[in-house]
Design a protein around this motif. Structure first.
Motif, PDB file in Angstrom:
ATOM      1  N   LYS A  59      13.170  20.490  -8.863  1.00  0.00           N
ATOM      2  CA  LYS A  59      14.116  21.052  -9.824  1.00  0.00           C
ATOM      3  C   LYS A  59      14.619  19.916 -10.710  1.00  0.00           C
ATOM      4  O   LYS A  59      15.131  18.911 -10.230  1.00  0.00           O
ATOM      5  N   GLY A  60      14.432  20.053 -12.021  1.00  0.00           N
ATOM      6  CA  GLY A  60      14.883  19.030 -12.960  1.00  0.00           C
ATOM      7  C   GLY A  60      13.995  17.807 -13.026  1.00  0.00           C
ATOM      8  O   GLY A  60      14.387  16.783 -13.585  1.00  0.00           O
ATOM      9  N   LYS A  61      12.752  17.904 -12.489  1.00  0.00           N
ATOM     10  CA  LYS A  61      11.878  16.736 -12.493  1.00  0.00           C
ATOM     11  C   LYS A  61      10.417  17.167 -12.387  1.00  0.00           C
ATOM     12  O   LYS A  61      10.069  18.003 -11.566  1.00  0.00           O
ATOM     13  N   VAL A  62       9.595  16.574 -13.239  1.00  0.00           N
ATOM     14  CA  VAL A  62       8.141  16.752 -13.162  1.00  0.00           C
ATOM     15  C   VAL A  62       7.535  15.368 -13.279  1.00  0.00           C
ATOM     16  O   VAL A  62       7.588  14.746 -14.340  1.00  0.00           O
ATOM     17  N   GLY A  63       6.996  14.866 -12.185  1.00  0.00           N
ATOM     18  CA  GLY A  63       6.471  13.505 -12.192  1.00  0.00           C
ATOM     19  C   GLY A  63       7.570  12.532 -12.546  1.00  0.00           C
ATOM     20  O   GLY A  63       8.626  12.507 -11.908  1.00  0.00           O
TER      21      GLY A  63
ATOM     22  N   ILE B 147       8.587  22.221 -19.437  1.00  0.00           N
ATOM     23  CA  ILE B 147       7.289  21.584 -19.247  1.00  0.00           C
ATOM     24  C   ILE B 147       6.357  22.610 -18.616  1.00  0.00           C
ATOM     25  O   ILE B 147       6.636  23.117 -17.526  1.00  0.00           O
ATOM     26  N   GLN B 148       5.262  22.892 -19.316  1.00  0.00           N
ATOM     27  CA  GLN B 148       4.258  23.775 -18.736  1.00  0.00           C
ATOM     28  C   GLN B 148       3.190  22.902 -18.089  1.00  0.00           C
ATOM     29  O   GLN B 148       2.696  21.954 -18.684  1.00  0.00           O
ATOM     30  N   ILE B 149       2.849  23.243 -16.862  1.00  0.00           N
ATOM     31  CA  ILE B 149       1.902  22.466 -16.067  1.00  0.00           C
ATOM     32  C   ILE B 149       0.482  22.980 -16.317  1.00  0.00           C
ATOM     33  O   ILE B 149       0.238  24.183 -16.246  1.00  0.00           O
ATOM     34  N   PHE B 150      -0.456  22.077 -16.566  1.00  0.00           N
ATOM     35  CA  PHE B 150      -1.861  22.440 -16.735  1.00  0.00           C
ATOM     36  C   PHE B 150      -2.758  21.726 -15.734  1.00  0.00           C
ATOM     37  O   PHE B 150      -3.899  22.120 -15.549  1.00  0.00           O
ATOM     38  N   ASP B 151      -2.276  20.672 -15.104  1.00  0.00           N
ATOM     39  CA  ASP B 151      -3.071  19.864 -14.185  1.00  0.00           C
ATOM     40  C   ASP B 151      -2.804  20.300 -12.747  1.00  0.00           C
ATOM     41  O   ASP B 151      -1.651  20.408 -12.321  1.00  0.00           O
ATOM     42  N   ARG B 152      -3.856  20.507 -11.995  1.00  0.00           N
ATOM     43  CA  ARG B 152      -3.742  20.984 -10.603  1.00  0.00           C
ATOM     44  C   ARG B 152      -3.176  19.931  -9.653  1.00  0.00           C
ATOM     45  O   ARG B 152      -2.819  20.243  -8.536  1.00  0.00           O
ATOM     46  N   ASN B 153      -3.104  18.678 -10.091  1.00  0.00           N
ATOM     47  CA  ASN B 153      -2.548  17.631  -9.232  1.00  0.00           C
ATOM     48  C   ASN B 153      -1.033  17.756  -9.069  1.00  0.00           C
ATOM     49  O   ASN B 153      -0.488  17.283  -8.071  1.00  0.00           O
ATOM     50  N   TYR B 154      -0.352  18.368 -10.038  1.00  0.00           N
ATOM     51  CA  TYR B 154       1.096  18.519  -9.955  1.00  0.00           C
ATOM     52  C   TYR B 154       1.432  19.548  -8.890  1.00  0.00           C
ATOM     53  O   TYR B 154       0.919  20.670  -8.926  1.00  0.00           O
TER      54      TYR B 154
ATOM     55  N   PHE C  51       0.832  -1.204   0.000  1.00  0.00           N
ATOM     56  CA  PHE C  51       0.000   0.000   0.000  1.00  0.00           C
ATOM     57  C   PHE C  51       0.866   1.254   0.000  1.00  0.00           C
ATOM     58  O   PHE C  51       0.617   2.193  -0.755  1.00  0.00           O
ATOM     59  N   LEU C  52       1.900   1.271   0.837  1.00  0.00           N
ATOM     60  CA  LEU C  52       2.799   2.426   0.888  1.00  0.00           C
ATOM     61  C   LEU C  52       3.534   2.621  -0.435  1.00  0.00           C
ATOM     62  O   LEU C  52       3.716   3.740  -0.898  1.00  0.00           O
ATOM     63  N   PHE C  53       3.943   1.532  -1.053  1.00  0.00           N
ATOM     64  CA  PHE C  53       4.641   1.607  -2.341  1.00  0.00           C
ATOM     65  C   PHE C  53       3.732   2.213  -3.406  1.00  0.00           C
ATOM     66  O   PHE C  53       4.132   3.089  -4.161  1.00  0.00           O
ATOM     67  N   VAL C  54       2.486   1.759  -3.468  1.00  0.00           N
ATOM     68  CA  VAL C  54       1.531   2.287  -4.451  1.00  0.00           C
ATOM     69  C   VAL C  54       1.249   3.751  -4.165  1.00  0.00           C
ATOM     70  O   VAL C  54       1.204   4.580  -5.067  1.00  0.00           O
ATOM     71  N   GLN C  55       1.080   4.114  -2.901  1.00  0.00           N
ATOM     72  CA  GLN C  55       0.796   5.501  -2.533  1.00  0.00           C
ATOM     73  C   GLN C  55       1.967   6.404  -2.907  1.00  0.00           C
ATOM     74  O   GLN C  55       1.769   7.475  -3.443  1.00  0.00           O
ATOM     75  N   CYS C  56       3.197   6.003  -2.619  1.00  0.00           N
ATOM     76  CA  CYS C  56       4.370   6.805  -2.968  1.00  0.00           C
ATOM     77  C   CYS C  56       4.497   6.938  -4.475  1.00  0.00           C
ATOM     78  O   CYS C  56       4.872   7.989  -4.983  1.00  0.00           O
ATOM     79  N   SER C  57       4.158   5.888  -5.205  1.00  0.00           N
ATOM     80  CA  SER C  57       4.231   5.929  -6.658  1.00  0.00           C
ATOM     81  C   SER C  57       3.255   6.957  -7.213  1.00  0.00           C
ATOM     82  O   SER C  57       3.567   7.705  -8.124  1.00  0.00           O
ATOM     83  N   LYS C  58       2.040   7.025  -6.643  1.00  0.00           N
ATOM     84  CA  LYS C  58       1.059   8.009  -7.085  1.00  0.00           C
ATOM     85  C   LYS C  58       1.537   9.425  -6.786  1.00  0.00           C
ATOM     86  O   LYS C  58       1.350  10.325  -7.581  1.00  0.00           O
ATOM     87  N   GLU C  59       2.119   9.629  -5.620  1.00  0.00           N
ATOM     88  CA  GLU C  59       2.604  10.957  -5.243  1.00  0.00           C
ATOM     89  C   GLU C  59       3.741  11.388  -6.169  1.00  0.00           C
ATOM     90  O   GLU C  59       3.804  12.531  -6.580  1.00  0.00           O
ATOM     91  N   ASN C  60       4.657  10.488  -6.506  1.00  0.00           N
ATOM     92  CA  ASN C  60       5.768  10.828  -7.389  1.00  0.00           C
ATOM     93  C   ASN C  60       5.286  11.168  -8.793  1.00  0.00           C
ATOM     94  O   ASN C  60       5.932  11.929  -9.491  1.00  0.00           O
ATOM     95  N   LYS C  61       4.168  10.616  -9.191  1.00  0.00           N
ATOM     96  CA  LYS C  61       3.623  10.881 -10.515  1.00  0.00           C
ATOM     97  C   LYS C  61       3.323  12.366 -10.691  1.00  0.00           C
ATOM     98  O   LYS C  61       3.370  12.882 -11.797  1.00  0.00           O
ATOM     99  N   TYR C  62       3.024  13.064  -9.609  1.00  0.00           N
ATOM    100  CA  TYR C  62       2.643  14.474  -9.671  1.00  0.00           C
ATOM    101  C   TYR C  62       3.612  15.402  -8.942  1.00  0.00           C
ATOM    102  O   TYR C  62       3.320  16.578  -8.767  1.00  0.00           O
ATOM    103  N   LEU C  63       4.768  14.920  -8.547  1.00  0.00           N
ATOM    104  CA  LEU C  63       5.721  15.736  -7.797  1.00  0.00           C
ATOM    105  C   LEU C  63       6.558  16.611  -8.729  1.00  0.00           C
ATOM    106  O   LEU C  63       7.099  16.135  -9.728  1.00  0.00           O
ATOM    107  N   ILE C  64       6.671  17.893  -8.389  1.00  0.00           N
ATOM    108  CA  ILE C  64       7.502  18.839  -9.132  1.00  0.00           C
ATOM    109  C   ILE C  64       8.729  19.154  -8.292  1.00  0.00           C
ATOM    110  O   ILE C  64       8.601  19.558  -7.136  1.00  0.00           O
TER     111      ILE C  64
END
Length: 190
Positions: free
Chosen positions: A30-34, A105-112, A15-28
């Motif tokens: 320096k040098g990284k977007v998702g 990368i220009q962000i358009f989604d509020r989840n990021y 569960f923690l692995f899946v949750q962290c994976s979802k959070e990383n998908k939207y994490l901004i």
């Protein structure tokens, strides 16, 4: 009883692995977007966004005008969710090169969001409390904030500042109201 504990432990770790994976998908950062980093190439976009839709602006322009021999149009990629919501707009460093790295990368989604919680839903107060605004440039329609810690630019519409839209009046940090909303959020990979 120990088997039950092991099963519970495995379920919790999964569960923690899946949750962290979802959070990383939207994490901004320096040098990284998702899942995109400075090393990501245009060719890899289709595998990273395999569950989403990718539209190349260059391909659309070529479809609309077949007699163009050479194109000077921007080679940009728009990422849409399956629901049709625009998530990102990605500009490569080199035009028409599938092995090109990403320039911005220009962000358009509020989840990021950044680690400090800054997203398209944030206000100037949120930005100013969590990041140092290194520079402000004024355009005809907006004030652009430069955040070196993220290598990002954040634009705020002049309407939010109470300034005439098409003026060249310089904007200072003191002129930006705390409640001013973000218009554009761009991360640069250079």
């Amino acid at each position: 009883m120990s088997i039950l504990k092991r099963i519970i432990f495995i379920v919790l770790v999964s569960f923690l692995f899946v949750q962290c994976s979802k959070e990383n998908k939207y994490l901004i950062e320096k040098g990284k977007v998702g899942y995109l980093t400075k090393e990501t190439t245009v060719l890899e976009l289709s595998s990273i966004f395999k569950k989403d839709s990718i539209v190349s602006k260059l391909q659309l322009n070529e479809l609309n005008n077949e007699d163009k021999l050479f194109s000077l149009d921007d080679d940009e990629y728009e990422i849409f969710s399956l629901e049709g919501d625009k998530l990102l707009e990605i500009a490569p460093t080199n035009q028409n090169d599938s092995l090109s790295k990403i320039k911005s990368i220009q962000i358009f989604d509020r989840n990021y969001k950044t680690e400090k919680g800054i997203s398209l839903q944030s206000t100037f107060k949120d930005i100013n409390e969590h990041y140092l605004v290194n520079n402000i440039e004024t355009t005809l329609t907006s004030a652009t904030l430069f955040i070196d810690e993220l290598n990002a630019t954040i634009s705020i519409d002049k309407k939010e500042l109470g300034i005439s839209i098409f003026s060249r009046e310089e904007v200072t940090i003191d002129q930006i109201p705390d409640i001013a909303k973000i218009k554009y959020f761009t991360i640069w990979f250079n």
